[in-house]
Design an enzyme around this catalytic site. Structure first.
Site, mmCIF file in Angstrom:
data_model
loop_
_atom_site.group_PDB
_atom_site.id
_atom_site.type_symbol
_atom_site.label_atom_id
_atom_site.label_comp_id
_atom_site.label_asym_id
_atom_site.label_seq_id
_atom_site.Cartn_x
_atom_site.Cartn_y
_atom_site.Cartn_z
ATOM 1 N N HIS A 100 -4.297 1.149 7.508
ATOM 2 C CA HIS A 100 -2.941 1.708 7.544
ATOM 3 C C HIS A 100 -2.832 2.904 6.584
ATOM 4 C CE1 HIS A 100 1.599 1.000 7.823
ATOM 5 N NE2 HIS A 100 1.492 1.869 6.824
ATOM 6 N N GLU A 101 -3.380 2.753 5.373
ATOM 7 C CA GLU A 101 -3.237 3.819 4.358
ATOM 8 C C GLU A 101 -4.125 5.026 4.673
ATOM 9 O OE1 GLU A 101 -0.706 3.551 2.614
ATOM 10 O OE2 GLU A 101 -0.425 1.425 3.051
ATOM 11 N N GLY A 110 0.847 -1.186 0.000
ATOM 12 C CA GLY A 110 0.000 0.000 0.000
ATOM 13 C C GLY A 110 0.880 1.232 0.000
ATOM 14 N N CYS A 129 6.167 -0.295 7.282
ATOM 15 C CA CYS A 129 5.781 0.921 6.570
ATOM 16 C C CYS A 129 6.968 1.390 5.742
ATOM 17 C CB CYS A 129 5.374 1.996 7.573
ATOM 18 S SG CYS A 129 4.870 3.528 6.796
ATOM 19 N N LEU A 130 6.713 1.750 4.483
ATOM 20 C CA LEU A 130 7.799 2.204 3.606
ATOM 21 C C LEU A 130 8.418 3.518 4.099
ATOM 22 C CD1 LEU A 130 6.238 1.379 0.114
ATOM 23 C CD2 LEU A 130 7.923 0.040 1.408
ATOM 24 N N HIS A 189 -2.454 7.053 7.189
ATOM 25 C CA HIS A 189 -1.436 7.951 6.614
ATOM 26 C C HIS A 189 -2.083 9.262 6.162
ATOM 27 C CE1 HIS A 189 2.362 5.910 6.613
ATOM 28 N NE2 HIS A 189 1.941 4.852 5.939
ATOM 29 N N GLN A 246 3.168 9.907 1.357
ATOM 30 C CA GLN A 246 4.434 9.154 1.428
ATOM 31 C C GLN A 246 5.319 9.429 0.224
ATOM 32 O OE1 GLN A 246 2.470 5.142 2.346
ATOM 33 N NE2 GLN A 246 4.406 5.051 3.455
#
Ligand code: NI
Length: 181
Positions: A143-144, A48, A101-102, A147, A53
């Site tokens: 999660h997204e 995702g 997480c990226l 963000h 991000q």
């Protein structure tokens, strides 16, 4: 085009991200940005990615999971891209699962999430949709959208004792997940 990933500490990752205006829906700039987000997510082997991000204040996220190297034990789901997304229902039942997480490379955390969530959003073309997700897919959606509201998975953990470096995660927890212990 592969976009540059922002990391924890970048102020945009703590902001509530703005809606994409009606006039931009379905336009070439939005569609090519979403295409770049997909390429960036795939290159980073993520499941995702939210627009902040990659440094953009636009309420967009993408998700996809096909035999992910970062998440090998989870069920696949197809590529999805959502604009102006909000979660309108969270199930009371929660389950704990590991997330990375990226924007926080090299770590994993054990995070309680609702088993089921309902999302209201628009497709990149501007169609309004409402969709319910379950299991790992519901986890990624939470999660997204987090963000896009300025939150990280650590904000949702029970405590910092549930946070691990990826090397220690691989050493101590990965096999347990694989063997369902
Ligand atoms: Ni993330």
């Amino acid at each position: 085009m592969i976009l540059k990933l922002t990391k924890i500490g970048n102020p945009l990752l703590r902001r509530k991200i703005a809606d994409v205006p009606k006039g931009r829906m379905g336009k070439k700039t939005l569609l090519s940005f979403i295409k770049d987000m997909v390429l960036t997510m795939r290159r980073a082997q993520g499941v995702g990615l939210a627009a902040n991000q990659v440094g953009q204040n636009r309420r967009v996220f993408v998700m996809e999971c096909h035999g992910s190297k970062r998440y090998p034990q989870v069920a696949s789901f197809p590529l999805r891209a959502y604009v102006n997304a909000r979660i309108v229902e969270y199930s009371k039942e929660k389950e704990r699962g590991w997330e990375g997480c990226l924007s926080i490379p090299g770590y994993r955390g054990l995070v309680p999430r609702s088993r089921r969530v309902t999302l209201e959003a628009q497709t990149p073309g501007g169609l309004k949709i409402r969709k319910t997700f379950r299991g790992f897919e519901a986890r990624v959606v939470q999660h997204e959208v987090d963000h896009l509201n300025g939150f990280f998975y650590m904000d949702r953990m029970g405590g910092l004792k549930d946070w691990t470096h990826l090397e220690e995660f691989n050493r101590h927890f990965k096999a347990r997940i694989r063997d369902n212990k």
